[in-house]
Scaffold this motif. Structure first.
Motif, PDB file in Angstrom:
ATOM      1  N   LEU A  36       0.842  -1.488  -0.086  1.00 37.03           N
ATOM      2  CA  LEU A  36       0.018   0.111  -0.062  1.00 37.03           C
ATOM      3  C   LEU A  36       0.943   1.193   0.069  1.00 37.03           C
ATOM      4  O   LEU A  36       0.467   2.137  -0.563  1.00 37.03           O
ATOM      5  CB  LEU A  36      -1.058  -0.116   1.151  1.00 37.03           C
ATOM      6  N   GLY A  37       1.923   1.204   0.638  1.00 38.41           N
ATOM      7  CA  GLY A  37       2.848   2.335   0.678  1.00 38.41           C
ATOM      8  C   GLY A  37       3.657   2.370  -0.869  1.00 38.41           C
ATOM      9  O   GLY A  37       3.304   3.510  -1.411  1.00 38.41           O
ATOM     10  N   ARG A  38       3.846   1.401  -1.321  1.00 40.23           N
ATOM     11  CA  ARG A  38       4.265   1.496  -2.861  1.00 40.23           C
ATOM     12  C   ARG A  38       3.448   2.045  -3.647  1.00 40.23           C
ATOM     13  O   ARG A  38       3.768   2.879  -4.725  1.00 40.23           O
ATOM     14  CB  ARG A  38       4.710   0.239  -3.095  1.00 40.23           C
ATOM     15  N   ALA A  39       2.060   1.578  -3.501  1.00 38.12           N
ATOM     16  CA  ALA A  39       0.890   2.116  -4.431  1.00 38.12           C
ATOM     17  C   ALA A  39       0.801   3.448  -4.207  1.00 38.12           C
ATOM     18  O   ALA A  39       0.251   4.026  -5.339  1.00 38.12           O
ATOM     19  CB  ALA A  39      -0.316   1.298  -3.973  1.00 38.12           C
TER      20      ALA A  39
ATOM     21  N   PHE B  98       6.429   2.894   5.871  1.00 40.43           N
ATOM     22  CA  PHE B  98       5.773   3.913   5.024  1.00 40.43           C
ATOM     23  C   PHE B  98       7.111   4.823   4.757  1.00 40.43           C
ATOM     24  O   PHE B  98       7.189   5.534   3.930  1.00 40.43           O
ATOM     25  CB  PHE B  98       4.809   4.530   5.684  1.00 40.43           C
ATOM     26  N   GLY B  99       7.746   4.858   5.989  1.00 38.64           N
ATOM     27  CA  GLY B  99       8.882   5.796   5.918  1.00 38.64           C
ATOM     28  C   GLY B  99       9.878   5.622   4.765  1.00 38.64           C
ATOM     29  O   GLY B  99      10.609   6.634   4.376  1.00 38.64           O
ATOM     30  N   THR B 100      10.076   4.175   4.454  1.00 36.26           N
ATOM     31  CA  THR B 100      10.881   3.982   3.284  1.00 36.26           C
ATOM     32  C   THR B 100      10.660   4.533   1.836  1.00 36.26           C
ATOM     33  O   THR B 100      11.409   4.796   1.071  1.00 36.26           O
ATOM     34  CB  THR B 100      11.109   2.494   3.033  1.00 36.26           C
ATOM     35  N   PHE B 101       9.340   5.199   1.918  1.00 33.92           N
ATOM     36  CA  PHE B 101       9.089   6.027   0.731  1.00 33.92           C
ATOM     37  C   PHE B 101       8.894   7.473   0.909  1.00 33.92           C
ATOM     38  O   PHE B 101       8.545   8.116  -0.216  1.00 33.92           O
ATOM     39  CB  PHE B 101       7.473   5.448   0.326  1.00 33.92           C
ATOM     40  N   ARG B 102       9.550   7.910   1.981  1.00 28.36           N
ATOM     41  CA  ARG B 102       9.973   9.125   2.307  1.00 28.36           C
ATOM     42  C   ARG B 102       8.536  10.160   2.116  1.00 28.36           C
ATOM     43  O   ARG B 102       8.678  11.241   1.494  1.00 28.36           O
ATOM     44  CB  ARG B 102      11.003   9.742   1.243  1.00 28.36           C
ATOM     45  N   PRO B 103       7.552   9.886   2.951  1.00 29.31           N
ATOM     46  CA  PRO B 103       6.510  10.715   2.693  1.00 29.31           C
ATOM     47  C   PRO B 103       6.583  11.839   3.999  1.00 29.31           C
ATOM     48  O   PRO B 103       7.522  11.860   4.694  1.00 29.31           O
ATOM     49  CB  PRO B 103       5.415   9.734   3.425  1.00 29.31           C
ATOM     50  N   ARG B 104       5.575  12.833   4.019  1.00 28.62           N
ATOM     51  CA  ARG B 104       5.605  13.915   5.045  1.00 28.62           C
ATOM     52  C   ARG B 104       4.625  13.418   6.033  1.00 28.62           C
ATOM     53  O   ARG B 104       3.410  13.355   5.543  1.00 28.62           O
ATOM     54  CB  ARG B 104       5.360  15.146   4.344  1.00 28.62           C
ATOM     55  N   PHE B 105       4.762  12.767   7.202  1.00 27.27           N
ATOM     56  CA  PHE B 105       3.994  12.478   8.254  1.00 27.27           C
ATOM     57  C   PHE B 105       3.168  13.490   8.811  1.00 27.27           C
ATOM     58  O   PHE B 105       3.795  14.467   9.304  1.00 27.27           O
ATOM     59  CB  PHE B 105       4.858  11.598   9.046  1.00 27.27           C
TER      60      PHE B 105
ATOM     61  N   ILE C 103       2.421   6.125  -2.138  1.00 23.74           N
ATOM     62  CA  ILE C 103       3.383   7.303  -1.542  1.00 23.74           C
ATOM     63  C   ILE C 103       4.596   7.671  -2.834  1.00 23.74           C
ATOM     64  O   ILE C 103       5.094   6.758  -3.170  1.00 23.74           O
ATOM     65  CB  ILE C 103       4.026   6.896  -0.524  1.00 23.74           C
ATOM     66  N   GLU C 104       4.511   9.036  -3.001  1.00 19.56           N
ATOM     67  CA  GLU C 104       5.463   9.454  -3.706  1.00 19.56           C
ATOM     68  C   GLU C 104       6.264  10.343  -2.561  1.00 19.56           C
ATOM     69  O   GLU C 104       5.770  10.757  -1.797  1.00 19.56           O
ATOM     70  CB  GLU C 104       5.135  10.641  -4.861  1.00 19.56           C
TER      71      GLU C 104
END
Length: 413
Positions: free
Chosen positions: A113-116, A138-145, A118-119
Motif C-alpha cells: 500500500l505504501g508503494r501504491a 511507510f518511511g522508506t517511501f519518504r512521505p511527510r508524516f 506514496i511519492e
C-alpha cells in the motif's frame, strides 16, 4: 569521508533504523527477564495438533501435495480467499474473492500500500502514537508524516480534519485495540472519520490484526463495514475509500505469514502486479494449511485466546492499580495485547528501561518509537500476551518500586 567501496543506498533505505521492538525481543530468551516488550502471541496457544494433522493430510494426498509445493497465482489460493470473503461478509463488509489479495503477513500488505500510494514528500496521516512497523515501512517511501493525537475515542476529529485539508494520500489507523495504545475507536468517531474521508477524498487504511481479541463490549463495525452501508445509501459519492488489512497471525500462528488486503477492485488489481514483481505469490503450502486451519479451528482459537488474554490483561490492570504511582496514567483496553503508560514529564522511558533491565530484570518498550514525529519520551508500551498472571503481577510490582524510587529522587533533586 564515506567509504567509496560502500554501497550508495536510496535515501529511504539509508535512513532506516533498527526496530526497538525487534531488538527487545532478544530479551525474551533470557529467563531472568520478565518481558512486557514483545507484542506477540503466546506459542503455548498455537494449535499444534491441528497443524500436525493438516500437514499429514496434505502430504498423504499426492495431487494436493504437488499443488502445495508448486508456483501459484499471485492473488492467492482461491479457497482461502473464499474463506476470508465469508469471514468479512459475516462482519458486514462487502467483500468478494476477486477483491482480496493474500500477502506474506499484514506487514507486506502495508508495504504494498505504501508503494501504491506514496511519492516522496506526499502527506500521510497517522495517529500519535501509531504502529512502529507502519511508520517504518511507510518511511522508506519518504512521505511527510502528519501525526494526529488521540483521546479515549480515537483520533481527535478537529486535528484530523486539519490534516485532511493538506490532501494526504491516506490515513492509517488501527481501529481496534490499537498497537501501541490499546485505544479502540468508538462507533460514533468511526462514522465521523468516514464522513471526513469522503468529504476530502482520503483513503483509510484500517489495520485489523487484533479485531478478534475482544474481551468485553460488543464488536464495533469496521470502516469497511460502515462504508458498505454508506455506499448503499442514495446520493453517496460512490467511492470505495476504506481498505481493510487483515491477518491470521494473532489467532492461528505468525509463521504461516498469512495476511490480506480487501479493497476496491481497481486497487487490488494494481496490488496484484506489485505482488508479482515482489515475490510472485505467498507460500502455496502455507495458504493451503491456513485455509484448513481457518475452517476447522479459527473459532475455537478465538475463544481460547479471549479467555487466556483477558485473564492476563485483568492481572496487569489490577497490578497497575494496586502498585503504580498515582501520577502515572494508563489505558484500559477492551482487547488486544497492549496497555499504554504515560509517566510524569521527569521520566524518560528509554533511561527507565535501561535501569529496569539492569536492576530489576523487567523489559518494556519505550513509547518514543511509536511516534512518526514529535516523540513523547515519557511514554511506554506494556504487552500482557506472553506472561502468566502471577509473573505479570511480579513484573509490575518490580517496575512500580523502581518508579516510586525514581520519582522520590526527582522530587528531592
Amino acid at each position: 569521508m564515506p567509504n567509496p567501496a560502500s554501497p550508495s543506498f536510496a535515501q529511504g533505505v539509508a535512513e532506516l533504523r533498527a526496530s526497538e521492538i525487534r531488538e527487545l525481543l532478544k530479551l525474551i530468551d533470557r529467563p531472568e527477564i520478565i518481558s512486557f516488550a514483545g507484542g506477540i502471541p503466546d506459542p503455548a496457544f498455537f494449535p499444534l495438533d491441528a497443524i500436525d494433522n493438516a500437514y499429514k493430510a496434505l502430504l498423504a494426498d499426492p495431487a494436493k501435495a504437488r499443488e502445495a509445493f508448486q508456483y501459484s497465482i499471485s492473488e492467492g489460493y482461491l479457497p482461502l480467499r473464499q474463506w476470508i470473503t465469508g469471514y468479512l461478509q459475516a462482519n458486514e463488509i462487502d467483500a468478494a474473492p476477486e477483491r482480496v489479495l493474500i500477502t506474506s503477513g499484514a506487514q507486506q500488505a502495508l508495504d504494498f500500500l505504501g508503494r501504491a500510494f506514496i511519492e516522496p514528500g506526499d502527506a500521510v496521516v497517522m495517529s500519535a502514537p501509531s504502529y512502529l512497523g507502519a511508520i517504518q515501512v511507510f518511511g522508506t517511501f519518504r512521505p511527510r508524516f502528519i501525526s494526529v493525537p488521540m483521546d479515549t475515542d480515537g483520533v481527535v476529529l478537529t486535528e484530523l480534519e486539519a490534516a485532511f485539508r493538506q490532501k494526504p494520500k491516506f490515513c492509517y489507523l488501527t481501529p481496534d485495540f490499537c498497537n501501541p495504545s490499546g485505544v479502540t475507536t468508538s462507533l460514533k468517531r468511526r462514522k465521523a472519520i468516514l464522513a471526513l474521508a469522503h468529504r476530502y477524498g482520503v483513503a483509510i487504511i484500517e489495520d485489523c490484526p487484533y479485531e478478534e481479541l475482544r474481551y468485553e463490549n460488543p464488536r464495533i463495525a469496521s470502516f469497511s463495514a460502515l462504508e458498505a452501508d454508506y455506499l448503499r445509501q442514495p446520493g453517496n459519492d460512490g467511492r470505495r475509500l476504506a481498505i481493510y488489512v487483515g491477518s491470521l497471525s494473532k489467532v492461528l500462528t505468525p509463521a504461516l505469514r498469512i495476511g490480506w488486503i480487501c479493497g476496491d477492485a481497481t486497487l487490488i488489481n494494481k496490488l496484484v502486479l506489485l505482488k508479482q514483481a515482489s515475490d510472485l505469490h505467498s507460500s502455496t503450502a502455507n495458504q493451503i494449511i491456513a485455509d484448513g486451519l481457518a475452517r476447522t479451528c479459527h473459532a475455537s482459537q478465538v475463544a481460547k485466546l479471549r479467555k487466556a488474554y483477558k485473564e492476563r490483561r485483568d492481572a496487569m490492570l489490577a497490578a497497575l492499580e494496586k502498585s503504580f504511582p498515582k501520577d502515572v496514567t494508563w489505558t484500559r483496553p477492551d482487547g488486544g495485547m497492549f496497555i499504554w503508560l504515560e509517566f510524569p514529564e521527569s521520566i524518560d522511558a528509554t533511561e527507565l528501561l535501561a535501569e529496569a533491565i539492569r536492576d530489576i530484570q523487567v523489559a518494556f518498550v519505550p513509547g518514543a518509537a511509536f511516534y512518526a514525529n514529535d516523540q513523547k519520551r515519557n511514554t511506554a508500551r506494556l504487552s500482557f500476551s506472553l506472561g502468566e498472571p502471577e509473573r505479570i503481577r511480579e513484573g509490575i510490582e518490580r517496575l512500580a518500586a523502581l518508579l516510586h524510587n525514581k520519582l522520590r529522587a526527582n522530587r528531592a533533586a
